[in-house]
Design a protein around this motif. Structure first.
Motif, mmCIF file in Angstrom:
data_model
loop_
_atom_site.group_PDB
_atom_site.id
_atom_site.type_symbol
_atom_site.label_atom_id
_atom_site.label_comp_id
_atom_site.label_asym_id
_atom_site.label_seq_id
_atom_site.Cartn_x
_atom_site.Cartn_y
_atom_site.Cartn_z
ATOM 1 N N PHE A 136 35.065 61.190 44.663
ATOM 2 C CA PHE A 136 35.683 60.470 46.025
ATOM 3 C C PHE A 136 35.511 61.248 46.804
ATOM 4 O O PHE A 136 35.967 60.137 47.609
ATOM 5 N N ASP A 137 35.334 61.797 47.533
ATOM 6 C CA ASP A 137 34.651 62.312 48.981
ATOM 7 C C ASP A 137 33.251 61.541 48.925
ATOM 8 O O ASP A 137 33.756 60.789 49.992
ATOM 9 N N ASP A 156 34.304 57.816 49.968
ATOM 10 C CA ASP A 156 35.021 57.519 50.579
ATOM 11 C C ASP A 156 33.697 57.509 51.956
ATOM 12 O O ASP A 156 33.876 56.491 52.984
ATOM 13 N N SER A 157 32.446 58.298 51.589
ATOM 14 C CA SER A 157 31.509 58.171 52.770
ATOM 15 C C SER A 157 30.150 57.427 52.682
ATOM 16 O O SER A 157 29.566 57.374 53.437
ATOM 17 N N PRO A 160 30.162 53.407 51.780
ATOM 18 C CA PRO A 160 31.009 52.228 51.110
ATOM 19 C C PRO A 160 30.156 51.450 50.482
ATOM 20 O O PRO A 160 31.257 50.682 49.564
ATOM 21 N N ALA A 220 30.616 52.877 46.689
ATOM 22 C CA ALA A 220 32.136 52.548 46.954
ATOM 23 C C ALA A 220 32.688 51.398 46.355
ATOM 24 O O ALA A 220 33.047 51.382 45.279
ATOM 25 N N GLN A 265 43.843 54.845 48.203
ATOM 26 C CA GLN A 265 43.307 55.674 48.840
ATOM 27 C C GLN A 265 43.095 54.322 50.653
ATOM 28 O O GLN A 265 42.935 53.393 50.587
ATOM 29 N N GLU A 272 41.084 53.891 52.377
ATOM 30 C CA GLU A 272 39.555 52.977 52.480
ATOM 31 C C GLU A 272 39.754 51.366 51.590
ATOM 32 O O GLU A 272 39.328 50.092 51.496
ATOM 33 N N ASP A 322 48.505 59.574 50.322
ATOM 34 C CA ASP A 322 47.029 60.555 49.265
ATOM 35 C C ASP A 322 47.748 60.902 48.397
ATOM 36 O O ASP A 322 49.035 61.927 48.596
#
Ligand SMILES: C[S@@+](CC[C@H](N)C(=O)[O-])C[C@H]1O[C@@H](n2cnc3c(N)ncnc32)[C@H](O)[C@@H]1O
Length: 323
Positions: free
Chosen positions: A116-117, A120-121, A123, A126, A187, A189, A214
């Protein structure tokens, strides 16, 4: 091979061009702008896989093929695109060493950070992942609604779908129960991507809100909590942390429902045994039996009440209340 062929069919747009009414092969090939020789051989292979039907120089879409189109209400297209993505192949290439050494850190090995990190970075990745999750929810929609049909819930209840993605499960549930309200907790995002939220499509935008946060830290207070395919993403320690956080914010008469590929207690064959390998490859989690879920719940302030299964046994609903 099957996955490659079906994935290529989606990428080329074959299932959008072939129709339920038979179309001449030449017309399909011209519309798709593909090589006639390879194009025909490709359509013939798709016919062998049962997603199109070949008859007298024409091809038509079968009911399985329809599930791979963009507009089908239970479309599986985006899940399939994730399955055949380059990223997925890279992750699965780690499986032999994961099985050998017992570690469960593919994303860190491949991309330097947990799932998930990494999302997040990145897109674009994701978006591929989140669309796939919505697609899987669409495919499961009917089975889930059947599973939740007998679920006793007080009128005026507020439901929180923890890590509910773009909101398919909750919005579908609210759309057939007018007295309920709900919150999709996700989250930031995902909450920021308002255009992707499904509340409007289901006509429940006035009763459904999206809240960012979170789930390891704090969650909204609600009468009922849904968690679909969340606990299976995480190790026992992380799962207990999530369930404990929910318990800390839940009223004493709250209800909790986990929707998962619940494994049978016996060693009978079950789809969850395959999905469990996906969990090794993608996450720090695992598929679990009802007893294993009961143990996690007990360690987090919840009492396991019952586990019910859908008609085709693919999914289970694990129900709990505060101890
Ligand atoms: C496997 S997906 C399942 C989504 C949805 N429940 C479904 O069944 O389609 C896991 C979801 O957990 C969300 N998530 C991951 N970490 C989270 C966190 N710390 N707090 C809230 N949501 C989180 C992700 O954004 C993702 O949408």
């Amino acid at each position: 091979m099957k996955g490659q062929i079906l994935g290529t069919g989606i990428k080329l747009g074959v299932f959008e061009v072939v129709d339920t009414e038979p179309k001449p092969v030449e017309e399909i090939i011209t519309t798709l702008d593909i090589d006639p020789n390879h194009g025909y051989r490709f359509l013939r292979a798709l016919s062998h896989l049962g997603v199109v039907n070949e008859a007298g120089g024409t091809f038509s879409l079968t009911s399985s093929g329809k599930l791979l189109t963009e507009d089908h209400p239970h479309t599986f297209k985006d899940y399939f695109l994730l399955e055949v993505s380059q990223m997925n192949y890279s992750l699965w290439s780690q499986l032999p060493s994961l099985i050998e050494d017992g570690e469960q850190n593919t994303y860190v090995r491949e991309f330097g950070e947990p799932l998930f990190d990494y999302l997040d970075s990145n897109p674009e990745v994701a978006s591929l992942f989140n669309d796939a999750m919505e697609s899987y929810s669409r495919l499961q929609g009917t089975e889930i609604q059947e599973l939740l049909n007998d679920f006793e819930i007080t009128e005026q209840s507020h439901i929180c779908d923890i890590a509910g993605g773009y909101g398919y499960l909750l919005c579908d549930f609210l759309s057939t129960r007018q007295s309920l309200t709900g919150t999709v907790f996700e989250q930031p995002e995902i909450v920021e991507q308002e255009a992707q939220h499904l509340a409007t499509e289901f006509g429940v935008a006035d009763r459904c809100s999206y809240v960012a946060g979170d789930m390891f830290e704090a969650v909204p207070s609600a009468d009922v909590y849904f968690l679909k395919h969340i606990i299976h993403d995480w190790s026992d320690t992380q799962a207990i942390q999530i369930l404990t956080t929910i318990r800390e914010h839940a009223p004493d008469d709250a209800q909790l429902v986990l929707l998962e590929h619940v494994l049978p207690e016996s060693n009978s064959s079950h789809f969850g045994a395959l999905y469990d390998i996906q969990m090794i490859v993608w996450t720090t989690g695992r598929e679990r039996t009802p007893d294993e879920y009961a143990s996690l719940l007990e360690q987090s302030g919840w009492e396991h009440n019952e586990t019910t299964f859908g008609k085709n046994n693919l999914l289970g609903a694990i129900k709990a209340t505060p101890t």
